[in-house]
Design a protein around this motif. Structure first.
Motif, short mmCIF file in Angstrom:
data_model
loop_
_atom_site.label_atom_id
_atom_site.label_comp_id
_atom_site.label_asym_id
_atom_site.label_seq_id
_atom_site.Cartn_x
_atom_site.Cartn_y
_atom_site.Cartn_z
N TRP A 39 0.82 -1.22 0.00
CA TRP A 39 0.00 0.00 0.00
C TRP A 39 0.85 1.27 0.00
O TRP A 39 0.38 2.34 -0.40
N ALA A 40 2.10 1.17 0.46
CA ALA A 40 2.95 2.36 0.62
C ALA A 40 4.05 2.42 -0.43
O ALA A 40 4.16 3.38 -1.18
N HIS A 41 4.88 1.41 -0.46
CA HIS A 41 6.01 1.30 -1.39
C HIS A 41 6.94 2.52 -1.27
O HIS A 41 7.11 3.29 -2.20
N VAL A 42 7.55 2.66 -0.11
CA VAL A 42 8.55 3.71 0.08
C VAL A 42 9.78 3.36 -0.75
O VAL A 42 10.31 2.25 -0.66
N ASN A 43 10.22 4.30 -1.60
CA ASN A 43 11.38 4.02 -2.44
C ASN A 43 12.53 5.00 -2.24
O ASN A 43 13.57 4.88 -2.90
N SER A 44 12.38 5.98 -1.35
CA SER A 44 13.53 6.81 -0.99
C SER A 44 13.33 7.41 0.39
O SER A 44 12.20 7.61 0.85
#
Length: 572
Positions: free
Chosen positions: A358-363
């Motif tokens: 649901w979030a997918h933090v990529n940095s």
């Protein structure tokens, strides 16, 4: 049996003599033997032994360029590095080449210059079915003379055709997310000048060594850091591992980002194992936790985005392309919007609720002015969060944010400073939000934020025609006191669909020459033919291209990830 031993000894002596004496038989240099690839992890490096000398200082290395227009690499070696290695480190050799290297130094206060010839082997890449070239190919398009000396690390990824072992945490998680790492440093003529063999730290048969090698950064002392699956690393550019650490107990599935803070601590994007949901289910979460570890690897802090943001907000995710949820590629459904199923199984799938993507933090970045973290949350927006776990601001369309979070959404401004009302993203010519972005990093010297706006789900939908899509590098100025945001600069929109990268990619401000380094790292991913990815260095706040390189992947549907500048002056 004895004859085989004698033959092996003979070959070893011959190889040592060839490296030491040079092909013309003349002795090399005035020091000791040359050890090529001394660590076994950096085949285009060498270490010149001191041969007992203990008063070598003021070392400078010159690796000659190859052929007409070749790029010479020239760098200093600090006196303490000579002491540390008990030798002189050589970086930037060409593969499959008899390299010409000059070493300038002082021996007991007397200046000396030695010449060395160092032979290297060809680049060795992963052999995977369906590939059309052994290694990514870099093609120069444009290089301004004053930028000829630039070196760029390309953090590339190659998907394996099969998974040798079944890897699963149980009830969710992203343990099975594994791509072979292809990491190399290119010069501006497209020549590989350093590479990390893919087997050096990656083993798809070992759960602790699988994953996707991501998040490469060069530190001030020349070392690099990166993470992969269940571990994170620090390594010098001779390939020596400074540390190789497991994630803190209870955390799992590193990918995308690791960053050193000013105090030497590391921030990493991870997930949580055995997480208890409000409904009583225990899951492994997906890309929704940030941790801080100290210089010894001890856990200092953790941010649980499930309790800080809203894991049920799906307004942006519903507009995403089913074909590419980051490296979860499903090209048969490219161009179709994601279908959200509230009761979908837990795991690494686009969906809402803890235990799904649901979030997918990529940095992750750190703002030392108020000890906060800035996150690119691909499926939600860009957010800033304090150490108190309170959201300071949200840079995203207002649609779908509820309660206290709705009050944190920044108001966009036009070029005249007037407030814009555009809850779903249609804001006019002066301002555009970023969508499914990567690398929301602070340009601290400018007081701004740079992000690569991939552009999928722009205006929270899929367009009627795929060629309407475009990506941008974009700079924002955020006024935290007034909770407003303005767009300062953009690059890439004018290049249209050919430059569109649905996933991955990066932009990073380079203070040394006042430029932005941009990598559109998955352009043409959905096309039938292999198209080059675009790595550029552009003058700050302008569209003046200083360097442009095309990077051809090894095969179709093979995205690259990011690129970072490697500064030769701080290698060793």
């Amino acid at each position: 049996m004895k004859s085989f031993k004698l033959l092996g000894l003979s070959l070893l002596i011959s190889a040592s003599f060839a490296t030491q004496a040079g092909w013309d038989g003349n002795p090399q240099g005035g020091l000791g033997l040359v050890n090529v690839d001394p660590s076994g992890r950096a085949p285009l490096t060498a270490l010149i032994e001191l041969n007992g000398a203990h008063n070598v200082s003021d070392v400078r290395i010159h690796v000659a360029g190859k052929g007409e227009g070749g790029v010479a690499i020239d760098y200093p070696v600090q006196d303490n590095s000579v002491l540390h290695y008990d030798g002189i480190p050589v970086f930037g050799l060409y593969p499959d080449h008899l390299n010409q290297v000059t070493v300038h130094y002082q021996l007991a206060g007397e200046p000396r210059s030695d010449r060395y010839q160092i032979l290297t082997q060809p680049v060795f890449g992963p052999s995977i079915d369906g590939k059309v070239r052994n290694y990514p190919e870099v093609q120069p398009v444009h290089v301004e003379p004053q930028f000829k000396d630039r070196l760029y690390w390309v953090n590339h990824l190659v998907k394996e055709n099969t998974k040798p072992i079944d890897l699963q945490w149980g009830n969710g998680g992203a343990l099975q997310w594994s791509w072979a790492p292809v990491n190399f440093i290119t010069d501006t003529q497209g020549e590989v000048r350093w590479y990390l063999p893919h087997q050096a730290v990656w083993d798809p048969t070992d759960p602790s060594k699988t994953g996707a090698l991501m998040g490469v950064k060069q530190l001030d002392n020349g070392d690099v850091i990166f993470g992969q699956g269940q571990r994170y690393y620090r390594m010098d550019l001779l390939g020596n591992i400074v540390f190789d650490r497991a994630l803190p107990r209870g955390f799992a599935d590193f990918s995308h980002e690791i960053r050193e803070m000013d105090n030497g601590h590391m921030l990493m994007r991870v997930a949580r194992k055995n997480y208890l949901r409000p409904d009583g289910e225990r899951v492994t979460t997906v890309r929704d936790h940030i941790i801080e570890v100290d210089v010894h690897g001890k856990l200092v802090e953790a941010w649980d985005l499930n309790t800080i943001l809203d894991p049920l907000r799906d307004d942006l995710l519903k507009g995403a392309d089913r074909g590419a949820i980051c490296l979860n590629l499903d090209l048969e459904h490219a161009g179709e919007a994601v279908i959200i199923e509230p009761d979908a199984p837990f795991g690494d799938i686009p969906g809402v609720g803890t235990g799904r993507n649901w979030a997918h933090v990529n940095s992750v970045d750190h703002d030392p002015t108020d000890d906060s973290i800035v996150l690119s949350v691909r499926h939600q927006g860009i957010v800033k969060i304090g150490r108190d776990k309170e959201v300071k601001w949200i840079l995203a369309p207002a649609k779908g944010w509820r309660g206290d979070l709705a009050d944190k959404v920044l108001t966009p401004l036009d070029s005249n400073g007037n407030k814009l009302r555009c809850a779903t993203g249609h804001c006019g010519p002066d301002f555009e939000y970023s969508y499914m972005q990567h690398t929301a990093w602070l340009a601290k010297e400018k007081g701004t934020l740079m992000t690569f706006d991939n552009g999928d789900a722009r205006n929270m939908r899929q367009p009627m025609f795929k060629k309407e899509k475009y990506s941008r590098a974009v700079e924002y100025k955020i006024d935290e006191a007034n909770m407003t945001v303005s767009q300062q600069w953009q690059f890439g929109k004018e290049r249209g669909y050919d430059w569109y990268s649905p996933i991955t990619s990066s932009v990073n401000y380079q203070a040394d020459r006042d430029t932005q380094l941009i990598y559109s790292a998955s352009a043409g991913l959905f096309e039938k033919e292999i198209q080059p990815y675009s790595l550029l260095e552009v003058g700050y706040g302008s569209d003046e291209v200083k360097v442009e390189l095309n990077i051809l992947p090894m095969g179709k549907a093979e995205p690259s990830y990011q690129s970072v500048l490697i500064e030769a002056d701080k290698l060793f």
